[in-house]
Each structure stands twice: as structure tokens, then as C-alpha cells.
Design a protein around this motif. Structure first.
Motif, PDB file in Angstrom:
ATOM      1  N   ARG A 161      -2.551 -30.715  52.282  1.00 57.06           N
ATOM      2  CA  ARG A 161      -3.957 -30.340  52.458  1.00 57.06           C
ATOM      3  C   ARG A 161      -4.849 -30.961  51.392  1.00 57.06           C
ATOM      4  O   ARG A 161      -6.007 -31.269  51.651  1.00 57.06           O
ATOM      5  CB  ARG A 161      -4.114 -28.826  52.455  1.00 57.06           C
ATOM      6  CG  ARG A 161      -3.653 -28.180  53.758  1.00 57.06           C
ATOM      7  CD  ARG A 161      -4.003 -26.704  53.824  1.00 57.06           C
ATOM      8  NE  ARG A 161      -3.248 -25.926  52.844  1.00 57.06           N
ATOM      9  CZ  ARG A 161      -1.991 -25.536  52.992  1.00 57.06           C
ATOM     10  NH1 ARG A 161      -1.332 -25.866  54.088  1.00 57.06           N
ATOM     11  NH2 ARG A 161      -1.388 -24.831  52.061  1.00 57.06           N
ATOM     12  N   ALA A 162      -4.311 -31.177  50.190  1.00 60.17           N
ATOM     13  CA  ALA A 162      -5.083 -31.769  49.098  1.00 60.17           C
ATOM     14  C   ALA A 162      -5.167 -33.291  49.198  1.00 60.17           C
ATOM     15  O   ALA A 162      -5.849 -33.933  48.405  1.00 60.17           O
ATOM     16  CB  ALA A 162      -4.473 -31.375  47.755  1.00 60.17           C
ATOM     17  N   LYS A 203      -1.698 -34.283  57.401  1.00 61.78           N
ATOM     18  CA  LYS A 203      -1.842 -32.831  57.406  1.00 61.78           C
ATOM     19  C   LYS A 203      -0.429 -32.250  57.379  1.00 61.78           C
ATOM     20  O   LYS A 203       0.531 -32.941  57.696  1.00 61.78           O
ATOM     21  CB  LYS A 203      -2.561 -32.373  58.669  1.00 61.78           C
ATOM     22  CG  LYS A 203      -4.010 -32.824  58.740  1.00 61.78           C
ATOM     23  CD  LYS A 203      -4.658 -32.320  60.005  1.00 61.78           C
ATOM     24  CE  LYS A 203      -6.095 -32.758  60.075  1.00 61.78           C
ATOM     25  NZ  LYS A 203      -6.732 -32.318  61.326  1.00 61.78           N
ATOM     26  N   PRO A 204      -0.285 -30.971  57.027  1.00 62.69           N
ATOM     27  CA  PRO A 204       1.063 -30.392  56.979  1.00 62.69           C
ATOM     28  C   PRO A 204       1.837 -30.506  58.297  1.00 62.69           C
ATOM     29  O   PRO A 204       3.054 -30.639  58.290  1.00 62.69           O
ATOM     30  CB  PRO A 204       0.814 -28.928  56.621  1.00 62.69           C
ATOM     31  CG  PRO A 204      -0.492 -28.929  55.909  1.00 62.69           C
ATOM     32  CD  PRO A 204      -1.298 -30.028  56.534  1.00 62.69           C
ATOM     33  N   ALA A 205       1.138 -30.480  59.421  1.00 64.91           N
ATOM     34  CA  ALA A 205       1.810 -30.509  60.723  1.00 64.91           C
ATOM     35  C   ALA A 205       2.065 -31.922  61.242  1.00 64.91           C
ATOM     36  O   ALA A 205       2.583 -32.085  62.352  1.00 64.91           O
ATOM     37  CB  ALA A 205       0.992 -29.732  61.747  1.00 64.91           C
ATOM     38  N   THR A 206       1.748 -32.946  60.465  1.00 64.86           N
ATOM     39  CA  THR A 206       2.011 -34.317  60.891  1.00 64.86           C
ATOM     40  C   THR A 206       3.516 -34.498  61.105  1.00 64.86           C
ATOM     41  O   THR A 206       4.330 -34.102  60.286  1.00 64.86           O
ATOM     42  CB  THR A 206       1.513 -35.312  59.826  1.00 64.86           C
ATOM     43  OG1 THR A 206       0.116 -35.122  59.631  1.00 64.86           O
ATOM     44  CG2 THR A 206       1.779 -36.743  60.245  1.00 64.86           C
ATOM     45  N   ILE A 207       3.863 -35.110  62.224  1.00 64.54           N
ATOM     46  CA  ILE A 207       5.270 -35.317  62.579  1.00 64.54           C
ATOM     47  C   ILE A 207       5.783 -36.602  61.942  1.00 64.54           C
ATOM     48  O   ILE A 207       5.108 -37.631  61.957  1.00 64.54           O
ATOM     49  CB  ILE A 207       5.430 -35.392  64.120  1.00 64.54           C
ATOM     50  CG1 ILE A 207       4.933 -34.113  64.785  1.00 64.54           C
ATOM     51  CG2 ILE A 207       6.866 -35.688  64.514  1.00 64.54           C
ATOM     52  CD1 ILE A 207       5.702 -32.875  64.403  1.00 64.54           C
ATOM     53  N   THR A 267       5.458 -24.057  50.602  1.00 68.49           N
ATOM     54  CA  THR A 267       4.049 -23.782  50.357  1.00 68.49           C
ATOM     55  C   THR A 267       3.440 -24.886  49.497  1.00 68.49           C
ATOM     56  O   THR A 267       2.323 -25.350  49.760  1.00 68.49           O
ATOM     57  CB  THR A 267       3.888 -22.425  49.653  1.00 68.49           C
ATOM     58  OG1 THR A 267       4.500 -21.430  50.468  1.00 68.49           O
ATOM     59  CG2 THR A 267       2.442 -22.089  49.443  1.00 68.49           C
ATOM     60  N   ALA A 268       4.162 -25.326  48.469  1.00 65.49           N
ATOM     61  CA  ALA A 268       3.673 -26.409  47.613  1.00 65.49           C
ATOM     62  C   ALA A 268       3.547 -27.711  48.404  1.00 65.49           C
ATOM     63  O   ALA A 268       2.602 -28.481  48.199  1.00 65.49           O
ATOM     64  CB  ALA A 268       4.613 -26.603  46.427  1.00 65.49           C
TER      65      ALA A 268
END
Length: 122
Positions: free
Chosen positions: A29-30, A41-45, A22-23
Motif C-alpha cells: 500500500r505504501a 497493490k496487496p491483491a496483485t497476482i 500485515t507488514a
């Protein structure tokens, strides 16, 4: 799961750059995580060879992806998954223990406070 394509948030968590996934996602996101110079982004591969910049706290981490993993592993195993290119952390300044008083000595006097401030450099 060695050598698979991994999300940057899961990978950063798995190699112990963040205490929780989560962190890691919140940092992405920040805008505190960059992959190859681009905001991630979090989903970047991420794939082997990618450069990941993580900014957090007073330290910036720069790591090169060696292996991709998505499960959290021991610190020793995690260290084999990246190449650390982080700048050296400067040593903390040696500060004199200004203001330490004996227990039961009471409040410092005006003169004591001025001496404490002088030692602290204020």
C-alpha cells in the motif's frame, strides 16, 4: 499449494521477505513493492517469471518468482521459490571505536571531546 496463483503480499510473506503478512500488505500500500515495474497493490497476482522489487530499510530486494506459494515455509524451502537478483550489499565501514572510555573515568574533558570528534570525522 505449489504452482497456484498467489497474491503478492501473501507470496512475499511466505518466502520470508516480510516478518508478517500485515507488514507485506502495508509495504504494498505504501508503494514499496513493484511487480514487473508496476506499483503493486496487496491483491496483485504473481505468477512464475514475474520480477518483484521490494524496497525496505536500507536494502532493495529484487527477486524473480520461480514457484508461487501462499503458506509460510522454512527458509530453505522458501529459497527454492525465488531467484534472488538483489544488488550486493556494500560492507559496513570499519569505524574506530571512538568515544569508548573506561568505566568510572567520569565525563570527558573538553580536550577528550575534541579528540573523540576528530576520530569520528566531525
Amino acid at each position: 499449494m505449489d504452482g497456484v496463483r498467489a497474491r503478492v503480499d501473501a507470496w512475499c510473506w511466505a518466502i520470508r521477505l516480510f516478518p508478517t503478512r500485515t507488514a507485506a500488505g502495508a509495504a504494498c500500500r505504501a508503494g514499496h513493492v513493484r511487480v514487473n515495474g508496476e506499483r503493486a497493490k496487496p491483491a496483485t497476482i504473481v505468477v512464475p517469471g514475474d520480477e518483484v522489487h521490494v524496497r525496505g530499510g536500507a536494502r532493495e530486494r529484487i527477486v524473480i518468482v520461480q514457484r508461487t506459494i501462499v503458506k509460510r515455509v522454512s527458509a530453505e524451502a522458501a529459497a527454492t521459490c525465488y531467484l534472488d537478483r538483489s544488488p550486493v550489499v556494500p560492507p559496513k565501514e570499519q569505524v574506530a571505536l571512538a568515544g569508548s572510555r573506561e568505566r568510572g573515568a567520569g565525563r570527558p574533558t573538553k580536550r577528550d571531546r575534541r579528540m573523540i570528534e576528530r576520530l569520528r570525522g566531525h
